[in-house]
Design a protein around this motif. Structure first.
Motif, PDB file in Angstrom:
ATOM      1  N   ILE A  80       8.142 -10.449   5.272  1.00 24.57           N
ATOM      2  CA  ILE A  80       6.991  -9.590   5.521  1.00 24.57           C
ATOM      3  C   ILE A  80       5.805 -10.327   6.119  1.00 24.57           C
ATOM      4  O   ILE A  80       5.131  -9.812   7.023  1.00 24.57           O
ATOM      5  CB  ILE A  80       6.568  -8.878   4.209  1.00 24.57           C
ATOM      6  CG1 ILE A  80       7.679  -7.914   3.763  1.00 24.57           C
ATOM      7  CG2 ILE A  80       5.258  -8.133   4.383  1.00 24.57           C
ATOM      8  CD1 ILE A  80       7.377  -7.172   2.489  1.00 24.57           C
ATOM      9  N   GLY A 105      13.194  -1.440   8.830  1.00 24.36           N
ATOM     10  CA  GLY A 105      11.908  -1.495   9.507  1.00 24.36           C
ATOM     11  C   GLY A 105      10.823  -2.018   8.586  1.00 24.36           C
ATOM     12  O   GLY A 105      11.028  -2.194   7.379  1.00 24.36           O
ATOM     13  N   LYS A 106       9.640  -2.235   9.148  1.00 22.92           N
ATOM     14  CA  LYS A 106       8.522  -2.797   8.392  1.00 22.92           C
ATOM     15  C   LYS A 106       8.114  -1.897   7.231  1.00 22.92           C
ATOM     16  O   LYS A 106       7.806  -2.365   6.131  1.00 22.92           O
ATOM     17  CB  LYS A 106       7.341  -3.022   9.335  1.00 22.92           C
ATOM     18  CG  LYS A 106       6.147  -3.680   8.666  1.00 22.92           C
ATOM     19  CD  LYS A 106       5.014  -3.908   9.652  1.00 22.92           C
ATOM     20  CE  LYS A 106       3.815  -4.551   8.963  1.00 22.92           C
ATOM     21  NZ  LYS A 106       2.684  -4.761   9.926  1.00 22.92           N
ATOM     22  N   ASP A 107       8.097  -0.587   7.470  1.00 26.85           N
ATOM     23  CA  ASP A 107       7.680   0.347   6.417  1.00 26.85           C
ATOM     24  C   ASP A 107       8.614   0.281   5.215  1.00 26.85           C
ATOM     25  O   ASP A 107       8.159   0.331   4.063  1.00 26.85           O
ATOM     26  CB  ASP A 107       7.638   1.776   6.962  1.00 26.85           C
ATOM     27  CG  ASP A 107       6.519   1.985   7.967  1.00 26.85           C
ATOM     28  OD1 ASP A 107       5.604   1.133   8.011  1.00 26.85           O
ATOM     29  OD2 ASP A 107       6.576   2.982   8.717  1.00 26.85           O
ATOM     30  N   GLU A 108       9.927   0.188   5.486  1.00 32.39           N
ATOM     31  CA  GLU A 108      10.892   0.093   4.389  1.00 32.39           C
ATOM     32  C   GLU A 108      10.684  -1.171   3.564  1.00 32.39           C
ATOM     33  O   GLU A 108      10.754  -1.152   2.336  1.00 32.39           O
ATOM     34  CB  GLU A 108      12.318   0.118   4.941  1.00 32.39           C
ATOM     35  CG  GLU A 108      12.752   1.456   5.512  1.00 32.39           C
ATOM     36  CD  GLU A 108      14.145   1.388   6.099  1.00 32.39           C
ATOM     37  OE1 GLU A 108      15.089   1.893   5.456  1.00 32.39           O
ATOM     38  OE2 GLU A 108      14.292   0.828   7.200  1.00 32.39           O
ATOM     39  N   GLU A 136       7.899  -2.851   3.207  1.00 31.14           N
ATOM     40  CA  GLU A 136       6.659  -2.733   2.437  1.00 31.14           C
ATOM     41  C   GLU A 136       6.850  -1.841   1.222  1.00 31.14           C
ATOM     42  O   GLU A 136       6.255  -2.078   0.162  1.00 31.14           O
ATOM     43  CB  GLU A 136       5.551  -2.209   3.337  1.00 31.14           C
ATOM     44  CG  GLU A 136       5.111  -3.231   4.384  1.00 31.14           C
ATOM     45  CD  GLU A 136       4.054  -2.691   5.332  1.00 31.14           C
ATOM     46  OE1 GLU A 136       3.832  -1.456   5.324  1.00 31.14           O
ATOM     47  OE2 GLU A 136       3.461  -3.489   6.090  1.00 31.14           O
ATOM     48  N   ASP A 137       7.694  -0.810   1.347  1.00 33.95           N
ATOM     49  CA  ASP A 137       8.005   0.034   0.190  1.00 33.95           C
ATOM     50  C   ASP A 137       8.745  -0.768  -0.874  1.00 33.95           C
ATOM     51  O   ASP A 137       8.477  -0.629  -2.075  1.00 33.95           O
ATOM     52  CB  ASP A 137       8.850   1.233   0.621  1.00 33.95           C
ATOM     53  CG  ASP A 137       8.059   2.258   1.414  1.00 33.95           C
ATOM     54  OD1 ASP A 137       6.821   2.219   1.356  1.00 33.95           O
ATOM     55  OD2 ASP A 137       8.693   3.087   2.106  1.00 33.95           O
ATOM     56  N   GLU A 182       6.340  -3.030  -2.640  1.00 37.96           N
ATOM     57  CA  GLU A 182       5.533  -2.291  -3.608  1.00 37.96           C
ATOM     58  C   GLU A 182       6.325  -2.024  -4.882  1.00 37.96           C
ATOM     59  O   GLU A 182       5.792  -2.141  -5.989  1.00 37.96           O
ATOM     60  CB  GLU A 182       5.059  -0.971  -2.989  1.00 37.96           C
ATOM     61  CG  GLU A 182       4.157  -0.168  -3.913  1.00 37.96           C
ATOM     62  CD  GLU A 182       3.674   1.123  -3.274  1.00 37.96           C
ATOM     63  OE1 GLU A 182       2.979   1.891  -3.959  1.00 37.96           O
ATOM     64  OE2 GLU A 182       4.007   1.373  -2.091  1.00 37.96           O
TER      65      GLU A 182
END
Length: 576
Positions: A531, A547-550, A552-553, A556
């Motif tokens: 990341i 992807g980046k969003d996955e 970051e999830d 979290e």
């Protein structure tokens, strides 16, 4: 009745499952044997095997009793066993004389794998029973080629290749699913990206789900899924996709998930690229799998042979046949309370106590203030005899972790535990009563420096039976019934089923801050390698389809797990 459906995904998971079902088969055999120990003959009074098994009938009207199981593995992983099993003898109904091609053709066929000595002996025993049931004298005593138990043990000790090589259980045709079309071996199938989209590819996902549906729909009141996955390679994303479909279809049915790894899967990577791939795989695997279950239990030490858990054992790490036996014994012990009959007004509380279902354990360990769903598995194999208040010689003092990367000897006043003890021996060699076991555990806690916030204790008198195909992993201090001697038994340094017939077991599921290093390692690797700006694993993540969003999830999710357990983070938050 509260049924339990078991799912096994991947090679090592099926090795563990093979031992697990051998234990159940041995218990069933001992319960019906008039010459067995009363502790086995009377087990039906407090344990309901229908929790794990289903009754059925072949097309010929023969009654069957098979595991409520779905196993998923490579094509060709079944060795000499057919994917439809041997019990139902189902074959293709397609006619063999239909020809639609008139040109030349060539046939390439490989010879079927031969049964080893153990499987040959099972087949001969079944044929013998069939002849006797038909009133035909066997003349078995006159057979000079009768297979000896000693030869079987030595054969298995040196030549196990498939998990079916030592399986003594009959399976339903719906139980064994092979992933067709994977033209690779376990060495190549070693990272998260390689297993993505396999579940949804073709009709695999629907075929697997339909098989699970077969077992679930015949349950009266399913209590949950016992899910075992080999998460060290490409089977992890397959299991995650399958778990996601289970979560969608069986919303209110809890999943108790064991993520298991053989010692060989912890081998140090030989290059920086492999190290990055392994670290990212571990972070992704845990993050996704934990999203689709109620309770997750990581199982598998890098070096089982030198761990505290192997104090009385002689395990060879290079043999999955060995290491899977210990893990299977622990999973059997953990599952005993799931099939105990709840105490009624006429029940004999002297014999057993502490029945609980999967949802009860989930609520106990994951439903407390911390909401911690990641649990540590501890085991004592064999469990020491019930003694006084000395911690080092007690059941508690001999429970050692089978979960990797945890903090040991950590005091956690908010810990929650579910402990199971079965077949415990008293000081005189007799089976200890519930009150003796309970008093012993309480005495140790009263004299310990710290004790958990809550501890649920399940006790039953029935020890773990050791079936013939169990490996020679017991040390020379272990006696015939799991007694622990002060001096070695003369003879071999390792002992197996011909020497040890049963053992007492103690296991514990523990919700504790001791699991923080396991979580923190995965969170740190995800951030550092995948990341952060310029992270070396960015391209690898992209090639795996993330992807980046996955990412970051996932970060979290892991961060919340750490914060939930980390008292330092909570104190910092309170001070703000």
């Amino acid at each position: 009745m509260r049924e339990l459906v078991t799912v096994q995904v991947g090679g090592f998971a099926n090795f563990i499952g093979s031992h697990f079902w051998n234990f159940q088969d041995e218990l069933l055999g001992l319960a019906g044997d008039p010459d067995s120990d009363p502790v086995f003959k009377n087990q039906n009074q407090y344990v309901n095997m229908d929790t794990l098994y289903r009754s059925g009938e072949t097309h010929q009207g023969v009654q069957t009793y098979t595991p409520r199981l779905l196993s998923i593995d490579y094509q060709g992983s079944l060795g000499s066993m057919s994917s439809s099993g041997a019990l139902y003898n189902e074959s293709s109904s397609a006619p063999s004389n239909v020809s639609t091609w008139t040109g030349n053709f060539s046939t390439y066929a490989s010879e079927p794998l031969k049964k080893n000595l153990f499987l040959q002996s099972l087949y001969e025993e079944e044929q013998e029973n069939l002849r006797l049931s038909n009133g035909i004298s066997s003349g078995k005593n006159d057979n000079p080629t009768e297979i000896q138990d000693q030869d079987i043990v030595e054969c298995l000790e040196n030549h196990v290749q498939y998990w079916t090589d030592f399986s003594k259980v009959h399976y339903h045709p719906q139980s064994l699913y092979e992933l067709n079309g994977l033209w690779m071996n376990s060495t190549e199938f070693d990272n998260y990206g390689i297993g993505r989209d396999i579940f949804s590819g073709g009709l695999r996902g629907e075929e697997i789900s339909e098989r699970l549906r077969f077992f679930v729909e015949e349950c009266d009141h399913i209590q949950g899924f016992q899910f075992i996955v080999d998460d060290s390679g490409g089977f992890s994303p397959i299991a995650a996709d399958f778990l996601e479909s289970i979560a969608d279809e069986y919303t209110n049915t809890p999943v108790l998930l064991y993520t298991v790894r053989a010692p060989g899967s912890h081998m140090n990577p030989t290059s920086r690229k492999q190290k990055i791939s392994r670290s990212l795989h571990d972070a992704l695997s845990f993050s996704r799998l934990s999203s689709f279950c109620k309770l997750i239990v990581p199982v598998g030490l890098p070096l089982l042979s030198t761990s505290k858990a192997s104090k009385f054992l002689c395990i060879k790490d290079e043999k999955p046949y060995h290491s899977s036996a210990l893990y299977a014994a622990a999973l059997h012990s953990i599952s005993v309370p799931f099939r105990m009959e709840p105490l009624g007004p006429a029940a004999d509380s002297y014999n057993f106590s502490g029945a609980v279902d999967v949802n009860g354990v989930v609520q106990m360990l994951a439903g407390q203030a911390r909401q911690n769903m990641v649990t540590i598995l501890d085991a004592a194999m064999p469990a020491p005899p019930i003694t006084g208040k000395q911690v080092e010689h007690s059941l508690l003092g001999n429970l050692h972790p089978l979960t990797p990367e945890i903090a040991e000897d950590l005091e956690d006043m908010q810990a929650v535990e579910s402990m199971n003890v079965h077949g415990a021996l008293g000081s005189g060699g007799h089976y200890a009563s519930i009150s003796e076991v309970t008093d012993s555990v309480n005495a140790v806690y009263e004299n310990a420096l710290s004790r958990p916030k809550f501890c649920h204790l399940s006790v039953s008198p029935c020890p773990l039976p050791i079936p013939l195909p169990f490996p020679k992993i017991f040390g020379s201090l272990v006696g015939q019934h799991g007694e622990l001697f002060s001096s070695p038994v003369p003879g071999s340094s390792s002992r197996g089923s011909l020497d040890v017939h049963s053992i007492p077991m103690a296991t514990r599921l523990r919700s504790s801050t001791a699991v923080l290093p396991f979580l923190e390692n995965r969170l740190a690797n995800l951030r550092r390698l995948g990341i952060q700006q310029g992270a070396p694993g960015t391209e690898l993540f992209t090639s795996w389809g993330f992807g980046k969003d996955e990412l970051e999830d996932m970060e979290e999710t892991l961060s919340k797990m750490v914060t939930t357990l980390d008292d330092r983070a909570q104190l910092s938050s309170d001070s703000d």
